[in-house]
Design a protein around this motif. Sequence first.
Motif, PDB file in Angstrom:
ATOM      1  N   ASP A 175      15.336   1.494  -0.532  1.00 57.67           N
ATOM      2  CA  ASP A 175      14.798   0.777  -1.692  1.00 57.67           C
ATOM      3  C   ASP A 175      13.274   0.786  -1.612  1.00 57.67           C
ATOM      4  N   ARG A 176      12.633   1.532  -2.504  1.00 60.15           N
ATOM      5  CA  ARG A 176      11.180   1.654  -2.490  1.00 60.15           C
ATOM      6  C   ARG A 176      10.507   0.842  -3.597  1.00 60.15           C
ATOM      7  N   SER A 177      11.259  -0.031  -4.231  1.00 66.34           N
ATOM      8  CA  SER A 177      10.709  -0.773  -5.371  1.00 66.34           C
ATOM      9  C   SER A 177       9.564  -1.696  -4.963  1.00 66.34           C
ATOM     10  N   GLY A 178       9.571  -2.180  -3.725  1.00 68.66           N
ATOM     11  CA  GLY A 178       8.520  -3.080  -3.283  1.00 68.66           C
ATOM     12  C   GLY A 178       7.462  -2.423  -2.428  1.00 68.66           C
ATOM     13  N   ASP A 179       7.473  -1.113  -2.339  1.00 66.46           N
ATOM     14  CA  ASP A 179       6.527  -0.410  -1.483  1.00 66.46           C
ATOM     15  C   ASP A 179       5.096  -0.521  -2.003  1.00 66.46           C
ATOM     16  N   GLN A 180       4.156  -0.507  -1.079  1.00 65.06           N
ATOM     17  CA  GLN A 180       2.745  -0.509  -1.441  1.00 65.06           C
ATOM     18  C   GLN A 180       1.961   0.198  -0.331  1.00 65.06           C
ATOM     19  N   LEU A 181       0.661   0.307  -0.515  1.00 62.95           N
ATOM     20  CA  LEU A 181      -0.198   0.865   0.513  1.00 62.95           C
ATOM     21  C   LEU A 181      -0.279  -0.127   1.668  1.00 62.95           C
ATOM     22  N   LEU A 182      -0.179   0.380   2.911  1.00 62.64           N
ATOM     23  CA  LEU A 182      -0.163  -0.447   4.113  1.00 62.64           C
ATOM     24  C   LEU A 182      -1.236   0.004   5.094  1.00 62.64           C
ATOM     25  N   HIS A 183      -1.501  -0.832   6.086  1.00 63.69           N
ATOM     26  CA  HIS A 183      -2.360  -0.421   7.198  1.00 63.69           C
ATOM     27  C   HIS A 183      -1.656   0.662   8.008  1.00 63.69           C
ATOM     28  N   GLY A 184      -0.406   0.428   8.383  1.00 64.00           N
ATOM     29  CA  GLY A 184       0.384   1.428   9.099  1.00 64.00           C
ATOM     30  C   GLY A 184       0.627   1.103  10.561  1.00 64.00           C
ATOM     31  N   LEU A 203      -7.848   2.698  10.780  1.00 71.68           N
ATOM     32  CA  LEU A 203      -7.274   2.791   9.444  1.00 71.68           C
ATOM     33  C   LEU A 203      -6.673   4.152   9.125  1.00 71.68           C
ATOM     34  N   ALA A 204      -6.661   5.059  10.083  1.00 71.07           N
ATOM     35  CA  ALA A 204      -6.135   6.406   9.828  1.00 71.07           C
ATOM     36  C   ALA A 204      -4.634   6.414   9.632  1.00 71.07           C
ATOM     37  N   THR A 205      -3.966   5.318  10.006  1.00 71.15           N
ATOM     38  CA  THR A 205      -2.507   5.250   9.909  1.00 71.15           C
ATOM     39  C   THR A 205      -2.040   4.733   8.552  1.00 71.15           C
ATOM     40  N   CYS A 206      -2.943   4.563   7.603  1.00 69.59           N
ATOM     41  CA  CYS A 206      -2.609   4.056   6.278  1.00 69.59           C
ATOM     42  C   CYS A 206      -1.449   4.852   5.670  1.00 69.59           C
ATOM     43  N   CYS A 207      -0.436   4.139   5.176  1.00 70.57           N
ATOM     44  CA  CYS A 207       0.741   4.794   4.604  1.00 70.57           C
ATOM     45  C   CYS A 207       1.352   3.868   3.562  1.00 70.57           C
ATOM     46  N   ARG A 208       2.448   4.293   2.955  1.00 69.03           N
ATOM     47  CA  ARG A 208       3.142   3.468   1.968  1.00 69.03           C
ATOM     48  C   ARG A 208       4.486   3.006   2.519  1.00 69.03           C
ATOM     49  N   GLY A 209       4.862   1.798   2.106  1.00 70.65           N
ATOM     50  CA  GLY A 209       6.130   1.243   2.552  1.00 70.65           C
ATOM     51  C   GLY A 209       6.179  -0.238   2.246  1.00 70.65           C
ATOM     52  N   PRO A 210       7.203  -0.946   2.720  1.00 69.99           N
ATOM     53  CA  PRO A 210       7.280  -2.397   2.498  1.00 69.99           C
ATOM     54  C   PRO A 210       6.316  -3.130   3.421  1.00 69.99           C
ATOM     55  N   VAL A 211       5.820  -4.305   3.011  1.00 69.37           N
ATOM     56  CA  VAL A 211       4.876  -5.051   3.844  1.00 69.37           C
ATOM     57  C   VAL A 211       5.496  -5.408   5.195  1.00 69.37           C
ATOM     58  N   GLU A 212       6.828  -5.482   5.250  1.00 68.33           N
ATOM     59  CA  GLU A 212       7.502  -5.795   6.510  1.00 68.33           C
ATOM     60  C   GLU A 212       7.250  -4.727   7.571  1.00 68.33           C
ATOM     61  N   PHE A 213       6.972  -3.499   7.153  1.00 70.80           N
ATOM     62  CA  PHE A 213       6.657  -2.446   8.120  1.00 70.80           C
ATOM     63  C   PHE A 213       5.367  -2.791   8.852  1.00 70.80           C
ATOM     64  N   ASP A 214       4.378  -3.324   8.140  1.00 76.14           N
ATOM     65  CA  ASP A 214       3.145  -3.793   8.775  1.00 76.14           C
ATOM     66  C   ASP A 214       3.409  -5.029   9.633  1.00 76.14           C
ATOM     67  N   LEU A 215       4.120  -6.005   9.073  1.00 76.03           N
ATOM     68  CA  LEU A 215       4.362  -7.253   9.785  1.00 76.03           C
ATOM     69  C   LEU A 215       5.096  -7.038  11.099  1.00 76.03           C
ATOM     70  N   ALA A 216       5.896  -5.984  11.180  1.00 79.71           N
ATOM     71  CA  ALA A 216       6.666  -5.715  12.397  1.00 79.71           C
ATOM     72  C   ALA A 216       5.786  -5.298  13.570  1.00 79.71           C
ATOM     73  N   HIS A 217       4.539  -4.945  13.305  1.00 81.87           N
ATOM     74  CA  HIS A 217       3.614  -4.589  14.381  1.00 81.87           C
ATOM     75  C   HIS A 217       2.976  -5.817  15.013  1.00 81.87           C
ATOM     76  N   ALA A 218       3.046  -6.941  14.338  1.00 90.24           N
ATOM     77  CA  ALA A 218       2.393  -8.167  14.792  1.00 90.24           C
ATOM     78  C   ALA A 218       3.360  -9.011  15.623  1.00 90.24           C
ATOM     79  N   PRO A 219       2.852 -10.016  16.351  1.00 86.68           N
ATOM     80  CA  PRO A 219       3.752 -10.938  17.052  1.00 86.68           C
ATOM     81  C   PRO A 219       4.763 -11.553  16.087  1.00 86.68           C
ATOM     82  N   GLU A 220       5.959 -11.879  16.598  1.00 86.04           N
ATOM     83  CA  GLU A 220       7.060 -12.315  15.738  1.00 86.04           C
ATOM     84  C   GLU A 220       6.708 -13.545  14.902  1.00 86.04           C
ATOM     85  N   GLU A 221       5.889 -14.458  15.439  1.00 83.14           N
ATOM     86  CA  GLU A 221       5.572 -15.685  14.712  1.00 83.14           C
ATOM     87  C   GLU A 221       4.800 -15.422  13.421  1.00 83.14           C
ATOM     88  N   VAL A 222       4.120 -14.280  13.334  1.00 83.90           N
ATOM     89  CA  VAL A 222       3.268 -14.003  12.175  1.00 83.90           C
ATOM     90  C   VAL A 222       4.092 -13.919  10.894  1.00 83.90           C
TER      91      VAL A 222
END
Length: 276
Positions: A175-184, A203-222
């Motif tokens: 499901d790509r309906s919520g995809d946007q530009l991300l940090h990566g 910033l070279a890893t910039c890509c498209r996808g759901p914001v959760e793809f970015d959030l998954a790189h951060a500590p779980e509490e974020v």
Amino acid sequence: MESSELRRAVEAGRATAAELGLQVDEVAVVHNSDRVALRLSPCEVLARVAPLEHLAETQFEVEVARRLVDAGAPVAELEPRVDPGAHVRGGFAVSLWTYYAPVAPEVAPADYADVFLRHHAALRGIDLPAPHFTDRVTRALGEVDDRDRSPELTDADRAFLSGTLGGLSAAIGMDRSGDQLLHGEPHPGNLLHTAAGPLFIDLATCCRGPVEFDLAHAPEEVGTHYPGADPGLIHRCRALNWALFSAWRWRRDDRMPDREHWRAEGLRRVRASLAG
């Protein structure tokens, strides 16, 4: 980088800055992986130096940074005393950035989520062609499935990584309906806590996808502080991110220091994420 390549990378960064009129009396290695970051003093510049094979990525990163700064994003700025761009020297691609002295060892989860929100808003405001995160997975699969590119990967681990990468990518990317530009790759090592506030780098890893793809790189509490984020999707993306990390470490040509440790640790983290 290994010591001999690192010495050449340091010289490439120093010489590039000096040729552009910046005073460089001292060089300190801030980070050493397949690319290096150097603090140049007394001009107080951060030089990012990568093997020349990464020239296109360096050029892309510079363009992403230029546009995001104009959009008011919380990102590190390019060095304003020289023309922005990627400079070629001694077999390396060099980019020059403002140096920010760190003011604290880490960013609190609520502040991390806030900087994500501001960064994602700025990313939605720029028009920039960027690959989808599934393209990154396809490249990783190319490394894992080719025995010549990853000769030390066992058959069992190869099958495990290949199945994990393919399965999670298909499930998350359906499901790509919520995809946007991300940090990566906005992990804690790519978020500086500075006097100007938290700033994203790399910033070279910039890509498209759901914001959760970015959030998954951060500590779980974020993720709990990010309105509307899907915890289940963050969990699946975290497993995928560790599978990607592990795939890069098993490449024959991987340059990451201590890669033997990270090869084993990467696979362990994938399994732990899938089991959690």
